[in-house]
Design an enzyme around this catalytic site. Structure first.
Site, PDB file in Angstrom:
ATOM      1  N   GLY A 151       8.173  15.412  -7.575  1.00 24.80           N
ATOM      2  CA  GLY A 151       7.450  14.861  -8.708  1.00 24.80           C
ATOM      3  C   GLY A 151       7.673  15.734  -9.936  1.00 24.80           C
ATOM      4  N   ILE A 153       6.194  18.509 -10.923  1.00 27.90           N
ATOM      5  CA  ILE A 153       6.280  19.932 -10.600  1.00 27.90           C
ATOM      6  C   ILE A 153       7.556  20.230  -9.831  1.00 27.90           C
ATOM      7  CG2 ILE A 153       5.202  21.819  -9.314  1.00 27.90           C
ATOM      8  CD1 ILE A 153       2.480  20.463  -9.919  1.00 27.90           C
ATOM      9  N   THR A 232       2.641  25.807  -2.909  1.00 28.08           N
ATOM     10  CA  THR A 232       1.762  25.782  -4.081  1.00 28.08           C
ATOM     11  C   THR A 232       1.112  24.408  -4.226  1.00 28.08           C
ATOM     12  OG1 THR A 232       3.668  25.234  -5.482  1.00 28.08           O
ATOM     13  CG2 THR A 232       3.041  27.560  -5.359  1.00 28.08           C
ATOM     14  N   SER A 233       1.133  23.606  -3.158  1.00 28.84           N
ATOM     15  CA  SER A 233       0.581  22.253  -3.245  1.00 28.84           C
ATOM     16  C   SER A 233      -0.855  22.222  -2.745  1.00 28.84           C
ATOM     17  CB  SER A 233       1.472  21.263  -2.490  1.00 28.84           C
ATOM     18  OG  SER A 233       1.586  21.604  -1.120  1.00 28.84           O
ATOM     19  N   GLU A 263     -10.610  27.051   1.476  1.00 29.76           N
ATOM     20  CA  GLU A 263     -10.610  27.852   0.253  1.00 29.76           C
ATOM     21  C   GLU A 263     -12.027  28.082  -0.249  1.00 29.76           C
ATOM     22  OE1 GLU A 263      -7.940  26.112  -2.601  1.00 29.76           O
ATOM     23  OE2 GLU A 263      -6.178  26.479  -1.355  1.00 29.76           O
ATOM     24  N   HIS A 282      -4.964  30.303  -5.197  1.00 28.25           N
ATOM     25  CA  HIS A 282      -4.900  28.975  -5.806  1.00 28.25           C
ATOM     26  C   HIS A 282      -4.965  29.105  -7.334  1.00 28.25           C
ATOM     27  CE1 HIS A 282      -5.732  24.466  -4.874  1.00 28.25           C
ATOM     28  NE2 HIS A 282      -4.933  24.601  -5.921  1.00 28.25           N
ATOM     29  N   ALA A 284      -1.920  29.139  -9.174  1.00 29.93           N
ATOM     30  CA  ALA A 284      -0.620  28.772  -9.732  1.00 29.93           C
ATOM     31  C   ALA A 284      -0.761  27.946 -11.004  1.00 29.93           C
ATOM     32  CB  ALA A 284       0.201  27.994  -8.691  1.00 29.93           C
TER      33      ALA A 284
END
Length: 319
Positions: A151, A153, A232-233, A263, A282, A284
Site C-alpha cells: 500500500g 507505506i 511496523t504494521s 500493547e 509503536h 514508527a
C-alpha cells in the site's frame, strides 16, 4: 451555526488542531465519556481523531448528525465495520499521513538489526568497546527485501530500499501492473515464494481476518536462517510465540519490531531477553511531521464533505 468537529486526540494535538482548523467550523475537544463529550457528539457532524475503538453501534445513536468519521490513524482494526456499514457514515483513514515516518522506521529497524546497533551501543557505553570479538554485521545493499503489503507505506518503503541498492519483491492481494512494477522497481512474488527468497521481510498489511496470524510457525520456517523480519504494521499479524521460538533457535537471524500482540507488552515478554531483536514502542508513525500531516488531511476531508464532495481515503470495507 457553524458545523461542529469533535476531536479525540492526545493533548499535544489540541493546539495544532486549533491553529489548523478551517474557518467556518467549530472544534469541540472533550474527554471521552464525559457529559460534555456526550453533548458535543449530539451536535457533531464530524468525528476526528484516534477513534476507531469508538466506532460501535451506540456511536450513531449518540451522534445522529454525523457525516464523516475521520481517523488520524492508518489502521482501523478496532472499528465495528458492520455497524458502520449499517449507519452509512463513511470512515476515512489518515490518507498516508504517516507513510514516510513508518517507511523510514522500517529502514531504521533493518539497519539497526543488520548492524547490531543495540549490542554496539551497550558494548561501547559499558566500556567494552568491541567486546571479545568484532561482531558480524551486514550492509543492506544487494540484500533482497520482501515487502508484504504494497500500500502507501509499502510503496514508500520500496522506494527507500531501492535507493539503498536493495532488490525489492512484494506480495499483495492487489497486484500492480507490470508497468507500475517497472516504475517502482519491484517484482511480484507469491507469499511463500517471497518468504523463501527474501533476506529481509517487512510487513505493511492492515490487521483484519485475512492477516491475523498470517506469519505463523510454518511461514517463519520458510525464511532463510540469516533472514530478518521487520514488523511496523500490527503485532497480531505475527504469531509472537512462534517468532520467539524461531529467533531463539536461530531459525531466523533477527527481528525489528515496532508492534506487539499486546500493547504495551507485559514486562515478562520473552522477546525482551533476546539479543537479536530491536524493539520500539509503536512509535514508527507519530513524528512531528506526520502529526501535522494527519490534521491537514483530516480537515481537508472534512471540508470536502462539507462542500458536498465524497471524502478521500474511505476504508475499503465501506468504499
Amino acid at each position: 451555526m457553524n458545523p461542529k468537529i469533535v476531536l479525540v486526540a492526545p493533548s499535544d494535538a489540541h493546539e495544532p488542531a486549533r491553529t489548523m482548523l478551517p474557518s467556518g467550523f467549530d472544534l469541540l475537544i472533550e474527554a471521552v465519556g464525559s457529559p460534555a463529550y456526550a453533548a458535543a457528539l449530539g451536535e457533531a457532524e464530524y468525528l476526528v481523531g484516534f477513534v476507531d475503538m469508538l466506532v460501535k453501534e451506540g456511536l450513531y445513536q449518540a451522534a445522529p448528525r454525523l457525516r464523516l468519521i475521520q481517523l488520524l490513524s492508518a489502521g482501523y482494526d478496532r472499528a465495528d465495520i458492520a455497524a458502520a456499514r449499517r449507519a452509512g457514515v463513511p470512515i476515512a483513514n489518515n490518507g498516508g499521513a504517516n507513510a514516510v515516518a513508518v517507511a523510514e522506521h522500517a529502514l531504521l529497524l533493518m539497519l539497526a538489526v543488520s548492524r547490531r546497533l543495540i549490542w554496539q551501543h551497550a558494548s561501547v557505553s559499558a566500556g567494552r568497546w568491541r567486546g571479545n570479538a568484532t561482531p558480524r554485521v551486514h550492509e543492506l545493499r544487494s540484500r533482497t527485501l520482501g515487502i508484504v503489503g504494497l500500500g502507501t507505506i509499502g510503496k514508500k518503503t520500496a522506494r527507500l530500499a531501492v535507493a539503498f541498492g536493495m532488490p525489492v519483491q512484494y506480495y499483495d492481494i492487489a497486484r500492480l501492473s507490470e508497468d507500475a512494477e517497472d516504475a517502482l522497481g519491484v517484482r511480484f512474488r507469491l507469499l511463500r515464494e517471497l518468504l523463501r527468497t527474501s533476506d529481509i521481510v517487512s510487513l505493511h498489511v492492515p490487521l483484519n481476518a485475512s492477516t491475523l496470524g498470517m506469519l505463523g510457525a510454518a511461514e517463519l520456517a520458510l525464511m532463510k536462517p540469516d533472514a530478518i523480519l521487520v514488523n511496523t504494521s500490527r503485532g497480531p499479524v505475527v504469531d509472537e510465540p512462534a517468532l520467539h521460538r524461531a529467533l531463539s533457535a536461530g531459525a531466523i537471524a533477527g527481528a525489528g519490531l515496532d508492534v506487539f500482540a499486546e500493547e504495551p507488552p507485559p514486562v515478562d515478554n520473552p522477546l525482551f531477553k533476546l539479543d537479536n531483536v530491536v524493539l520500539t514502542a509503536h512509535l514508527a508513525g507519530p513524528t512531528f511531521e506526520s502529526n501535522t500531516a494527519r490534521l491537514r488531511n483530516a480537515f481537508d476531508n472534512v471540508q470536502r464533505v462539507a462542500r458536498g464532495e465524497p471524502p478521500l481515503w474511505v476504508i475499503p470495507e465501506l468504499g
